[in-house]
Design a protein around this motif. Sequence first.
Motif, PDB file in Angstrom:
ATOM      1  N   PRO A 155      -2.472   8.774 -10.413  1.00  0.00           N
ATOM      2  CA  PRO A 155      -2.233   9.150  -9.110  1.00  0.00           C
ATOM      3  C   PRO A 155      -3.665   9.239  -8.324  1.00  0.00           C
ATOM      4  CG  PRO A 155      -1.195  10.741 -10.375  1.00  0.00           C
ATOM      5  CD  PRO A 155      -1.499   9.550 -11.273  1.00  0.00           C
ATOM      6  N   GLY A 191       2.989   2.072  -9.100  1.00  0.00           N
ATOM      7  CA  GLY A 191       1.728   2.180 -10.135  1.00  0.00           C
ATOM      8  C   GLY A 191       1.713   3.203 -11.181  1.00  0.00           C
ATOM      9  N   ILE A 210      -5.001   6.280  -6.500  1.00  0.00           N
ATOM     10  CA  ILE A 210      -4.539   6.114  -5.293  1.00  0.00           C
ATOM     11  C   ILE A 210      -5.349   6.968  -4.127  1.00  0.00           C
ATOM     12  CG2 ILE A 210      -2.210   5.966  -4.154  1.00  0.00           C
ATOM     13  CD1 ILE A 210      -0.862   5.498  -6.691  1.00  0.00           C
ATOM     14  N   HIS A 262       3.461   3.825  -4.620  1.00  0.00           N
ATOM     15  CA  HIS A 262       2.930   4.956  -5.272  1.00  0.00           C
ATOM     16  C   HIS A 262       3.390   4.997  -6.944  1.00  0.00           C
ATOM     17  CE1 HIS A 262       1.096   5.326  -1.595  1.00  0.00           C
ATOM     18  NE2 HIS A 262       1.725   6.200  -1.022  1.00  0.00           N
ATOM     19  N   TYR A 280       0.683  -1.354   0.020  1.00  0.00           N
ATOM     20  CA  TYR A 280      -0.061  -0.179   0.123  1.00  0.00           C
ATOM     21  C   TYR A 280       0.710   1.331   0.106  1.00  0.00           C
ATOM     22  CZ  TYR A 280       1.071  -0.957   4.902  1.00  0.00           C
ATOM     23  OH  TYR A 280       1.912  -1.130   5.925  1.00  0.00           O
ATOM     24  N   GLY A 292      -9.559   1.814  -6.426  1.00  0.00           N
ATOM     25  CA  GLY A 292      -9.044   2.916  -6.721  1.00  0.00           C
ATOM     26  C   GLY A 292      -8.675   2.790  -8.323  1.00  0.00           C
ATOM     27  N   TRP A 293      -8.545   1.832  -8.749  1.00  0.00           N
ATOM     28  CA  TRP A 293      -8.184   1.402 -10.382  1.00  0.00           C
ATOM     29  C   TRP A 293      -8.720   0.104 -10.736  1.00  0.00           C
ATOM     30  CZ3 TRP A 293      -4.573   2.162  -6.558  1.00  0.00           C
ATOM     31  CH2 TRP A 293      -3.776   1.085  -6.408  1.00  0.00           C
ATOM     32  N   TYR A 325      -4.148  -2.225  -4.235  1.00  0.00           N
ATOM     33  CA  TYR A 325      -3.470  -2.074  -3.006  1.00  0.00           C
ATOM     34  C   TYR A 325      -3.776  -3.442  -1.932  1.00  0.00           C
ATOM     35  CZ  TYR A 325      -0.689   2.154  -3.724  1.00  0.00           C
ATOM     36  OH  TYR A 325       0.325   3.073  -4.034  1.00  0.00           O
TER      37      TYR A 325
END
Length: 378
Positions: A111, A104, A114, A101, A98, A125-126, A139
């Motif tokens: 971002p 990713g 995230i 960042h 997690y 988130g995605w 994550y």
Amino acid sequence: MTLHTEQAPEPVRFLSADGTFAPTPAAEPFLARLDSLTDAHHERFYRDMVSVRAFDREATNLQRQGEMALFPPSEGQEGAQVGSAHAARPQDHIFPSYREHVVGMIRGVDPVGILSLMRGVTLGGWDPTDPKNGNFHLYTLVLGSQTLHATGYAMGQLFDGASGTGNVETDEATMVYFGDGSTSEGDVSEALVFAASHQTPQVFFLQNNQWAISVPVSVQSRTPLYLRGAGFGLPSVQIDGNDVLASYAVTSQFLDEARVGQGPRFIEAMTYRMGAHTTSDDPTKYRTNEERAEWGQRDPIVRFEAYLRSRGAAESLFTSAAEDAKDLCADVRARTLALEAPDFPTMFEHVYSEEHPRMREQSDWLTRYEASMTEENR
């Protein structure tokens, strides 16, 4: 009773703390991996590290201003993450914890995706199945469980290549990120057992940032953590995680070896979490200023900038990287503040790959409940 401990040899390192190119003996087997790197690669490494540090600080500010429930900073770990992320190929699958960042972002994740997770307006988130997100999975806040997910996926990659196990070449590999605290979890040991047994095309990337929240690694383990991997039969190495070149070289070689059927590998990246474990944590309660200052002298960005300057990099690189990072933060802030709460039905949409009667039942119940509440409030 005498406790037997073992000191780690000098880790794989190409850049000294002051940015001088001075490979350690452990780095020699990986030296050829740097031959393929061009000035453009070096520039990309630097820009990515600068961008994610700025993003980290902007996200922390957003949380402090009440715009997010939580944020886990990654400041100090940029070298480990950027180097390893660029070592992976587009077809590889990445399983984060997690705090990855920049991994990713390198893989294509927006971002703001995230931050939408940390803001509480999305369950994921995605979409990891969307090609634009580069096979970067979601994550995982449950410590260590992503190592099982990754090993299971890597077993699937193996089985897709041939029936049976062992010495199977595949076009893709899997890499999983986890922290030093996760090595104390049973899930990680189980993942290592299955990876070793099936000889999965996989790299375990441990970011040893020295603290599992408030527990130092010296309490967690009496021996260097890379020996955990070796204990399960995985070729394992310890690297200077604040050296982006070391991270790239070792990860690149290990991923290639995994792809050609040589089985899983284990990397322990020695780095440091400069900030809090999350924004709900106060590291001043358990860390000293002296320790933080000492690790600050090994800063991965400062180190790599010194190396680039010694190679004759133009000043425009550093000024434009800073400007790009500033623009990224402004864009992220504006779009994060514009995020709205999702419609309730979205929570049922991706639980199963196909429509499921139980999900439909629960969705219908929620719709009726919302309608009844609306009637009562009229």
